[in-house]
Design a protein around this motif. Structure first.
Motif, PDB file in Angstrom:
ATOM      1  N   VAL A 100       0.459  -0.717   0.346  1.00 48.41           N
ATOM      2  CA  VAL A 100       0.020  -0.220   0.080  1.00 48.41           C
ATOM      3  C   VAL A 100       1.111   1.286   0.341  1.00 48.41           C
ATOM      4  O   VAL A 100       0.623   2.503  -0.792  1.00 48.41           O
ATOM      5  CB  VAL A 100      -0.926   0.043   1.221  1.00 48.41           C
ATOM      6  CG1 VAL A 100      -1.274   1.322   1.588  1.00 48.41           C
ATOM      7  CG2 VAL A 100      -1.851  -1.310   0.838  1.00 48.41           C
ATOM      8  N   ILE A 101       1.546   1.128   1.319  1.00 48.79           N
ATOM      9  CA  ILE A 101       2.128   2.651   1.289  1.00 48.79           C
ATOM     10  C   ILE A 101       3.365   2.978  -0.075  1.00 48.79           C
ATOM     11  O   ILE A 101       4.691   3.779   0.236  1.00 48.79           O
ATOM     12  CB  ILE A 101       3.391   2.742   1.898  1.00 48.79           C
ATOM     13  CG1 ILE A 101       4.592   0.941   2.738  1.00 48.79           C
ATOM     14  CG2 ILE A 101       2.374   2.916   3.496  1.00 48.79           C
ATOM     15  CD1 ILE A 101       5.605   1.220   3.323  1.00 48.79           C
ATOM     16  N   ASN A 102       3.961   1.978  -1.345  1.00 46.43           N
ATOM     17  CA  ASN A 102       4.394   1.456  -2.267  1.00 46.43           C
ATOM     18  C   ASN A 102       3.815   1.699  -3.518  1.00 46.43           C
ATOM     19  O   ASN A 102       4.446   1.261  -4.147  1.00 46.43           O
ATOM     20  CB  ASN A 102       5.736   0.886  -2.267  1.00 46.43           C
ATOM     21  CG  ASN A 102       6.481   0.890  -0.865  1.00 46.43           C
ATOM     22  OD1 ASN A 102       7.577   1.650  -0.888  1.00 46.43           O
ATOM     23  ND2 ASN A 102       6.321   0.351  -0.269  1.00 46.43           N
ATOM     24  N   THR A 103       2.631   2.065  -3.634  1.00 44.07           N
ATOM     25  CA  THR A 103       1.958   2.593  -4.946  1.00 44.07           C
ATOM     26  C   THR A 103       0.874   3.036  -4.919  1.00 44.07           C
ATOM     27  O   THR A 103       0.379   4.324  -3.695  1.00 44.07           O
ATOM     28  CB  THR A 103       0.554   1.111  -4.390  1.00 44.07           C
ATOM     29  OG1 THR A 103       0.621  -0.033  -3.821  1.00 44.07           O
ATOM     30  CG2 THR A 103      -0.520   0.891  -5.982  1.00 44.07           C
ATOM     31  N   ASP A 104       1.377   3.743  -6.395  1.00 44.86           N
ATOM     32  CA  ASP A 104       0.828   5.541  -6.455  1.00 44.86           C
ATOM     33  C   ASP A 104      -1.022   5.288  -6.646  1.00 44.86           C
ATOM     34  O   ASP A 104      -1.705   6.540  -6.347  1.00 44.86           O
ATOM     35  CB  ASP A 104       1.878   6.046  -7.701  1.00 44.86           C
ATOM     36  CG  ASP A 104       2.800   5.955  -6.772  1.00 44.86           C
ATOM     37  OD1 ASP A 104       3.412   6.328  -5.520  1.00 44.86           O
ATOM     38  OD2 ASP A 104       3.976   5.956  -8.468  1.00 44.86           O
ATOM     39  N   ASP A 105      -1.045   4.524  -7.042  1.00 39.50           N
ATOM     40  CA  ASP A 105      -2.946   4.640  -7.748  1.00 39.50           C
ATOM     41  C   ASP A 105      -3.649   4.415  -6.870  1.00 39.50           C
ATOM     42  O   ASP A 105      -3.747   3.205  -5.900  1.00 39.50           O
ATOM     43  CB  ASP A 105      -2.819   3.416  -8.854  1.00 39.50           C
ATOM     44  CG  ASP A 105      -4.442   3.968  -9.877  1.00 39.50           C
ATOM     45  OD1 ASP A 105      -5.568   2.759  -8.882  1.00 39.50           O
ATOM     46  OD2 ASP A 105      -4.908   4.623 -10.898  1.00 39.50           O
ATOM     47  N   ALA A 106      -4.422   5.001  -6.506  1.00 39.14           N
ATOM     48  CA  ALA A 106      -5.274   5.179  -5.322  1.00 39.14           C
ATOM     49  C   ALA A 106      -6.726   3.897  -5.502  1.00 39.14           C
ATOM     50  O   ALA A 106      -6.712   3.054  -4.565  1.00 39.14           O
ATOM     51  CB  ALA A 106      -6.479   6.002  -4.964  1.00 39.14           C
ATOM     52  N   PHE A 107      -7.128   3.464  -6.507  1.00 32.81           N
ATOM     53  CA  PHE A 107      -7.874   2.284  -6.844  1.00 32.81           C
ATOM     54  C   PHE A 107      -6.288   1.197  -6.682  1.00 32.81           C
ATOM     55  O   PHE A 107      -7.713   0.013  -6.427  1.00 32.81           O
ATOM     56  CB  PHE A 107      -8.146   2.478  -8.421  1.00 32.81           C
ATOM     57  CG  PHE A 107      -9.267   1.860  -8.980  1.00 32.81           C
ATOM     58  CD1 PHE A 107     -10.650   1.907  -8.161  1.00 32.81           C
ATOM     59  CD2 PHE A 107      -8.866   1.026  -9.722  1.00 32.81           C
ATOM     60  CE1 PHE A 107     -11.930   1.010  -7.925  1.00 32.81           C
ATOM     61  CE2 PHE A 107     -10.013  -0.046 -10.277  1.00 32.81           C
ATOM     62  CZ  PHE A 107     -10.993   0.070  -9.733  1.00 32.81           C
ATOM     63  N   GLU A 108      -5.651   1.366  -7.328  1.00 31.99           N
ATOM     64  CA  GLU A 108      -4.899  -0.206  -7.144  1.00 31.99           C
ATOM     65  C   GLU A 108      -4.365  -0.629  -6.060  1.00 31.99           C
ATOM     66  O   GLU A 108      -3.910  -1.356  -5.153  1.00 31.99           O
ATOM     67  CB  GLU A 108      -3.301   0.560  -7.822  1.00 31.99           C
ATOM     68  CG  GLU A 108      -3.256  -1.114  -8.116  1.00 31.99           C
ATOM     69  CD  GLU A 108      -1.343  -0.920  -8.669  1.00 31.99           C
ATOM     70  OE1 GLU A 108      -0.659  -1.544  -8.217  1.00 31.99           O
ATOM     71  OE2 GLU A 108      -1.367   0.036  -9.315  1.00 31.99           O
ATOM     72  N   ILE A 109      -4.478   0.273  -5.297  1.00 33.68           N
ATOM     73  CA  ILE A 109      -4.396   0.257  -3.680  1.00 33.68           C
ATOM     74  C   ILE A 109      -5.480  -0.388  -2.134  1.00 33.68           C
ATOM     75  O   ILE A 109      -5.397  -1.425  -1.965  1.00 33.68           O
ATOM     76  CB  ILE A 109      -4.260   1.387  -2.739  1.00 33.68           C
ATOM     77  CG1 ILE A 109      -2.677   2.069  -2.684  1.00 33.68           C
ATOM     78  CG2 ILE A 109      -4.427   1.156  -1.076  1.00 33.68           C
ATOM     79  CD1 ILE A 109      -2.941   3.196  -1.762  1.00 33.68           C
TER      80      ILE A 109
END
Length: 600
Positions: A287-296
């Motif tokens: 989560v803390i290394n993902t830029d896309d909110a939807f992907e989180i």
């Protein structure tokens, strides 16, 4: 609800319901209490406990996994059948010495009922498992998984193995996918042989917001859920799953489980506790290394699916729809817990447990494996001399049905061998796997001819050594016996003055501390070492290390969640301050470079 002021009740006595307190337990019904086993052994000797072993085998032999049949495990009144076996044994001519002790007026009706109640407790539990749908709710308990089935039944490992691989592989693939992102590589620096740019930039605002939402949800809901699940698995929760786990734990403690059961039991326990925490920790890292909110959000949902994957199968319509497999397996656990197979197949242990002279036993049964003999068992179960009247009639009907090749009659009078699992069903057509079917696990001990030689062998105590007369001339238990708390230096099994004053939660915390300090590991190694069980010993050493790591993860997960939430908040604040400085520098014409700590 009795109205003492009602004139109609004058001179009448209400019906009283008595409840008892025992240590920290309150409002215990009389039927839920039973006398200490060692105390009863002092009065009655060990002969009733030998009967209990024999009765357990007789019950396993008569039970079937055959829906609609009168002897199907779900239809058979186990306690009634056990009482019939008790009466048959008690009134046997060779048991006259015990019969006289049992009916002595000094024993009384209460003493007799205490012994019978103690003997019938396991058989009553078997009936309760099937009849009490609220306490033993197999259908609606959400924690029962494919691993629980493997833990209880010890077979049918194909689906659990596939699910286990999926639950291991999917998180690894998601984690490796995250490693390829630029943001994560700021933390790891390298991926393969290629070095990536050290400053991929901060998380986008929407991604930061979604990360905070997800991690906050983990903190306020998932952390308490995992701790509760951990307590339900390891502690003594009021759920069907926890009761099954308690039965499995007893079998594990006595080192009586088969290899398939051991693997299923430990996978079930660790995947319901440490694995869940580790999975959430991996997801937080993603989560803390993902830029896309939807992907989180999708990753969070994907991990929820992975966690519940093993519990989704038992909810499927095709998987044990009536919960017959898990119910029958729970009954087998009661039998497995009760039967001391090592004592029954070892003259030395048999004599020690049932206080029998070795020379006398050797003269009766010279076989070094004592009551365990496959050839003798297969012969005895076909011998009418060791059958009751009802069993002889059924045996003759079975013989006749085979002579006439009447398939319907054969199905009625011959107990079918039922296996769970595709692999074992296929193997059963090619190799001899006797003793692996439902309610056939101990068939090599059905040596009824040998049982007849030892069933009445344990000595009966002299009642004069037990009772004395009080000042009124009434016979009572001798004072030194009544005050006994231990025998031969060992505390009575039912006498735990320390634990009786502790709550379940406190006992759970003590157990937690003992696991962390490796005390629980060394205690678990004593039984397999004593039994010279090399496989069991090695398995427990490995499991002890894994269990220690699992308990550490339970402590680390809440701390890790709080730390990551704090890191994201600090990252947002730090980046905001740095952004303001950059704006001010640009407005004054001076360029300033900066690095954002924590997450970039």
């Amino acid at each position: 609800e009795w109205d003492w002021s009602d004139p109609a009740n004058e001179g009448k006595t209400p019906k009283w319901n008595f409840f008892y307190h025992a240590g920290n337990m309150r409002e215990i019904r009389a039927e839920e209490l039973r006398s200490p086993e060692q105390g009863l052994r002092l009065v009655f000797g060990t002969r009733p406990w030998l009967w209990q072993q024999w009765a357990c085998l007789k019950i396993e032999h008569v039970l079937r996994f055959q829906k609609g049949h009168q002897d199907d495990f779900a239809s058979k009144d186990v306690q009634k059948y056990a009482m019939e076996l008790w009466d048959q044994w008690l009134e046997h001519p060779l048991n006259i010495e015990f019969y006289e002790l049992f009916h002595d007026e000094r024993i009384g009706a209460f003493g007799r009922s205490e012994l019978v109640q103690h003997m019938m407790k396991p058989f009553k539990l078997m009936d309760t498992i099937l009849e009490d749908k609220e306490t033993w709710d197999f259908k609606d308990d959400p924690d029962i998984s494919v691993y629980t089935y493997l833990s209880v039944l010890g077979s049918g490992a194909l689906v659990p193995a596939i699910v286990f691989l999926l639950q291991m592989i999917i998180p690894i693939l998601l984690f490796l996918q995250t490693l390829k992102s630029e943001r994560d590589l700021e933390v790891f620096g390298y991926f393969g042989d290629e070095k990536f740019p050290p400053d991929p930039g901060p998380m986008p605002p929407l991604a930061q917001g979604m990360a905070i939402v997800v991690i906050t949800l983990y903190f306020v809901k998932v952390v308490p859920d995992t701790l509760t699940s951990f307590y339900n698995t390891v502690g003594q929760a009021d759920t069907c799953y926890s009761r099954i786990h308690s039965l499995r734990q007893r079998v594990w403690n006595f080192n009586r489980d088969r290899i398939g059961q051991m693997i299923g039991f430990k996978i079930d326990m660790h995947l319901n506790t440490a694995y869940v925490c580790a999975l959430y920790m991996i997801n937080i890292l993603i989560v803390i290394n993902t830029d896309d909110a939807f992907e989180i959000l999708l990753n969070a949902l994907a991990f929820e699916f992975i966690i519940e994957l093993d519990e989704l199968f038992p909810k499927s319509r095709w998987w044990d729809p009536d919960r017959r497999w898990i119910s029958a397996g729970s009954l087998e656990l009661v039998i497995q817990d009760l039967l001391d197979t090592r004592a029954l197949s070892s003259p030395e242990k048999f004599c020690k447990r049932f206080t029998i002279d070795k020379d006398i036993l050797r003269s009766r049964i010279p076989d070094p494996y004592l009551l365990k003999n496959k050839k003798a068992a297969l012969k005895d179960i076909q011998d009418p001399a060791y059958m009751s009247r009802d069993e002889r009639i059924k045996f003759r009907c079975k013989t006749l049905s085979h002579a006439l090749n009447n398939k319907n009659a054969i199905e009625e009078y011959e107990k079918p061998t039922i296996h769970i699992g595709i692999l074992i069903k296929i193997l059963s057509h090619f190799i001899d796997i006797d003793g692996m079917g439902m309610f056939e696990k101990h068939m090599h001990l059905y040596t009824w001819s040998r049982w007849d030689k030892v069933l009445y062998l344990p000595p009966v105590p002299d009642i004069e050594d037990i009772f004395e007369l009080n000042d009124d001339g009434v016979p009572i238990i001798k004072r030194e016996l009544a005050l006994m708390e231990s025998l031969n230096g060992k505390k009575f099994k039912n006498f735990y003055p320390i634990y009786s004053k502790q709550s379940e939660m406190k006992r759970f915390m003590i157990h937690f501390a003992e696991v962390i300090a490796f005390k629980d590991l060394f205690r678990n190694l004593k039984v397999p070492w004593k039994n010279r069980d090399i496989i069991g010993f090695c398995f427990r050493v490995f499991d002890g290390i894994v269990e220690w790591l699992a308990y550490i993860v339970q402590i680390a997960f809440p701390l890790y969640t709080v730390l990551c939430l704090f890191a994201i908040v600090v990252d947002i604040i730090t980046y905001g301050v740095a952004r303001e400085d950059e704006i001010e520098s640009n407005s004054s014409g001076v360029g300033v470079s900066f690095d954002v700590p924590f997450l970039g």
